[in-house]
Design an enzyme around this catalytic site. Sequence first.
Site, PDB file in Angstrom:
ATOM      1  N   GLY A  31      -3.591   4.388  -2.849  1.00 54.43           N
ATOM      2  CA  GLY A  31      -3.502   5.988  -2.266  1.00 54.43           C
ATOM      3  C   GLY A  31      -2.950   6.336  -2.960  1.00 54.43           C
ATOM      4  O   GLY A  31      -2.128   6.582  -3.793  1.00 54.43           O
ATOM      5  N   TYR A  32      -3.533   7.893  -3.579  1.00 55.41           N
ATOM      6  CA  TYR A  32      -2.900   9.017  -3.084  1.00 55.41           C
ATOM      7  C   TYR A  32      -3.102   8.888  -4.727  1.00 55.41           C
ATOM      8  O   TYR A  32      -2.164   9.407  -5.444  1.00 55.41           O
ATOM      9  CB  TYR A  32      -1.133   8.900  -3.035  1.00 55.41           C
ATOM     10  CG  TYR A  32      -1.003  10.715  -2.976  1.00 55.41           C
ATOM     11  CD1 TYR A  32      -1.787  12.206  -1.549  1.00 55.41           C
ATOM     12  CD2 TYR A  32      -0.426  11.607  -3.468  1.00 55.41           C
ATOM     13  CE1 TYR A  32      -1.397  13.045  -1.724  1.00 55.41           C
ATOM     14  CE2 TYR A  32      -0.289  13.051  -3.495  1.00 55.41           C
ATOM     15  CZ  TYR A  32      -0.887  13.653  -2.292  1.00 55.41           C
ATOM     16  OH  TYR A  32      -0.381  14.851  -2.102  1.00 55.41           O
ATOM     17  N   ALA A  35      -4.330  10.273 -12.723  1.00 56.80           N
ATOM     18  CA  ALA A  35      -5.056   9.883 -13.360  1.00 56.80           C
ATOM     19  C   ALA A  35      -4.279   8.016 -13.917  1.00 56.80           C
ATOM     20  O   ALA A  35      -5.454   8.040 -14.681  1.00 56.80           O
ATOM     21  CB  ALA A  35      -4.421  10.951 -14.457  1.00 56.80           C
ATOM     22  N   GLY A  36      -3.299   8.457 -13.494  1.00 59.43           N
ATOM     23  CA  GLY A  36      -2.918   6.732 -13.871  1.00 59.43           C
ATOM     24  C   GLY A  36      -3.590   5.704 -13.020  1.00 59.43           C
ATOM     25  O   GLY A  36      -4.515   4.964 -14.112  1.00 59.43           O
ATOM     26  N   HIS A  37      -4.098   5.993 -11.919  1.00 56.55           N
ATOM     27  CA  HIS A  37      -5.038   5.483 -11.542  1.00 56.55           C
ATOM     28  C   HIS A  37      -6.568   5.106 -11.270  1.00 56.55           C
ATOM     29  O   HIS A  37      -7.170   3.887 -11.864  1.00 56.55           O
ATOM     30  CB  HIS A  37      -4.757   5.439  -9.944  1.00 56.55           C
ATOM     31  CG  HIS A  37      -3.932   5.691  -8.973  1.00 56.55           C
ATOM     32  ND1 HIS A  37      -3.370   6.409  -8.285  1.00 56.55           N
ATOM     33  CD2 HIS A  37      -3.552   4.033  -8.157  1.00 56.55           C
ATOM     34  CE1 HIS A  37      -2.274   6.196  -7.757  1.00 56.55           C
ATOM     35  NE2 HIS A  37      -2.404   4.646  -7.154  1.00 56.55           N
ATOM     36  N   GLN A 153       6.052  -5.738 -11.378  1.00 59.57           N
ATOM     37  CA  GLN A 153       4.548  -6.697 -10.961  1.00 59.57           C
ATOM     38  C   GLN A 153       3.652  -7.516 -11.884  1.00 59.57           C
ATOM     39  O   GLN A 153       3.023  -7.873 -11.457  1.00 59.57           O
ATOM     40  CB  GLN A 153       3.751  -5.201 -10.353  1.00 59.57           C
ATOM     41  CG  GLN A 153       2.825  -5.616  -9.599  1.00 59.57           C
ATOM     42  CD  GLN A 153       2.542  -4.081  -8.803  1.00 59.57           C
ATOM     43  OE1 GLN A 153       3.265  -3.594  -8.096  1.00 59.57           O
ATOM     44  NE2 GLN A 153       1.220  -3.013  -9.304  1.00 59.57           N
ATOM     45  N   ARG A 187       4.213   9.521  -5.442  1.00 58.62           N
ATOM     46  CA  ARG A 187       5.444   9.231  -5.115  1.00 58.62           C
ATOM     47  C   ARG A 187       6.127  10.641  -5.969  1.00 58.62           C
ATOM     48  O   ARG A 187       7.473  11.111  -5.274  1.00 58.62           O
ATOM     49  CB  ARG A 187       6.838   8.608  -5.165  1.00 58.62           C
ATOM     50  CG  ARG A 187       6.541   7.183  -3.998  1.00 58.62           C
ATOM     51  CD  ARG A 187       7.067   5.941  -4.377  1.00 58.62           C
ATOM     52  NE  ARG A 187       7.579   5.385  -2.909  1.00 58.62           N
ATOM     53  CZ  ARG A 187       7.453   3.943  -3.173  1.00 58.62           C
ATOM     54  NH1 ARG A 187       6.309   3.027  -4.256  1.00 58.62           N
ATOM     55  NH2 ARG A 187       7.106   3.196  -2.544  1.00 58.62           N
TER      56      ARG A 187
HETATM   57  P1  AMP Z   1       0.352   2.523  -6.620  1.00 60.64           P
HETATM   58  O1  AMP Z   1      -0.936   2.855  -5.693  1.00 60.64           O
HETATM   59  O2  AMP Z   1       1.069   3.040  -7.124  1.00 60.64           O
HETATM   60  O3  AMP Z   1       0.663   0.960  -5.998  1.00 60.64           O
HETATM   61  O4  AMP Z   1      -0.335   1.976  -7.891  1.00 60.64           O
HETATM   62  C1  AMP Z   1      -1.588   1.008  -8.201  1.00 60.64           C
HETATM   63  C2  AMP Z   1      -1.740   0.708  -9.043  1.00 60.64           C
HETATM   64  O5  AMP Z   1      -1.934   1.177 -10.273  1.00 60.64           O
HETATM   65  C3  AMP Z   1      -0.810   0.144  -9.798  1.00 60.64           C
HETATM   66  O6  AMP Z   1      -1.541  -1.413 -10.845  1.00 60.64           O
HETATM   67  C4  AMP Z   1      -0.238   0.898 -10.287  1.00 60.64           C
HETATM   68  O7  AMP Z   1       0.844   0.236 -11.775  1.00 60.64           O
HETATM   69  C5  AMP Z   1      -1.677   1.513 -11.318  1.00 60.64           C
HETATM   70  N1  AMP Z   1      -0.042   3.074 -11.582  1.00 60.64           N
HETATM   71  C6  AMP Z   1       0.457   4.093 -10.770  1.00 60.64           C
HETATM   72  N2  AMP Z   1       0.665   4.858 -11.929  1.00 60.64           N
HETATM   73  C7  AMP Z   1       0.446   4.621 -12.606  1.00 60.64           C
HETATM   74  C8  AMP Z   1       0.338   5.567 -14.011  1.00 60.64           C
HETATM   75  N3  AMP Z   1       1.420   6.637 -14.588  1.00 60.64           N
HETATM   76  N4  AMP Z   1      -0.327   4.582 -14.896  1.00 60.64           N
HETATM   77  C9  AMP Z   1      -0.861   3.447 -15.064  1.00 60.64           C
HETATM   78  N5  AMP Z   1      -1.319   2.432 -13.798  1.00 60.64           N
HETATM   79  C10 AMP Z   1      -0.512   2.612 -13.245  1.00 60.64           C
END
Ligand code: AMP
EC number: 6.3.2.1
Length: 291
Positions: A31-32, A35-37, A153, A187
């Site tokens: 969550g939170y 644009a990456g998600h 991961q 973060r």
């Molecule tokens: P998280 O919520 O941080 O556990 O991330 C969830 C998913 O989003 C994981 O597969 C991360 O690798 C991916 N993710 C997080 N940040 C990015 C980013 N900047 N670009 C692409 N994917 C991302």
Amino acid sequence: MRVLSSIEALRAALAAAKAKGGTVGFVPTMGYLHAGHMELVSRARAENETVVASIFVNPLQFGPTEDLSRYPRDLERDRAMLETAGVDILFAPGVEDMYPRPMKTVVDVPELGCELEGAVRPGHFAGVATVVNKLFNIVQPRNAYFGEKDYQQVVIIKQMVDDLALPVRVVSVPTVRDADGLALSSRNVYLSEEERRAAVVVPRALDEAERLVAQGLTDPQVLEEKLVGFISREPLAKPEVVAVRDASTLQAIAKIEDPVVVALFVRVGTTKLLDNRVIAKKTMSGTGEAR
Ligand code: AMP
């Protein structure tokens, strides 16, 4: 978009969706969203009939001194973003839904999970592999989407899927970055303005690594030392892991040969920033890869 928190309700909704045919694409997150998600979501949307996203801040992957209780959360905003992106089902379980009783089973890939970030976060990747395995069993997706930002991961999940013959295709998606190169991360909200300015040292160190390798540097230890020096010139940054490893096994190497991953885990203030770059032969011979 349906928002569900219990495993039973999710299974019922998925049975109905699967009866209509087509594949299920799954995007697990904490969550939170940023644009990456959303890049993972848009890949999933483009490639599947049904898209399931999950939001679960998984206690199993946080150490006792880590930021579990202060991890940023905003379910309402996340819900709206996922709905706009065309997600069919948001699975947002509570800890009591995922772990109604203390877990006695652990999924671990110790050889990969104790390297790099795992060396400074003991147990972290066992927590990740366990929850991802459980989520895969709940959602039973055909395709699951993960960000290359969390390179280790992705390697671990792919190994787990392969070793356990899980019927899931793992799709890795390139890192989405801010204009100055900093990888987007939930973060990043912890960073003060001054720390945010300092944080750019992380992607710059990756540029530096690529430049040095393109110039012919082949000794991984020398590269690591140079990168520690580069990052340490930024007074607010503390390099915790700076490692040049074989890109598939994550093991140490004697000589930089194609392909390697440069993995960085840097503290800026109290915030940990993670980034990496795979340097492949075409980069080594100077053609470079656009970021
Ligand atoms: P998280 O919520 O941080 O556990 O991330 C969830 C998913 O989003 C994981 O597969 C991360 O690798 C991916 N993710 C997080 N940040 C990015 C980013 N900047 N670009 C692409 N994917 C991302």
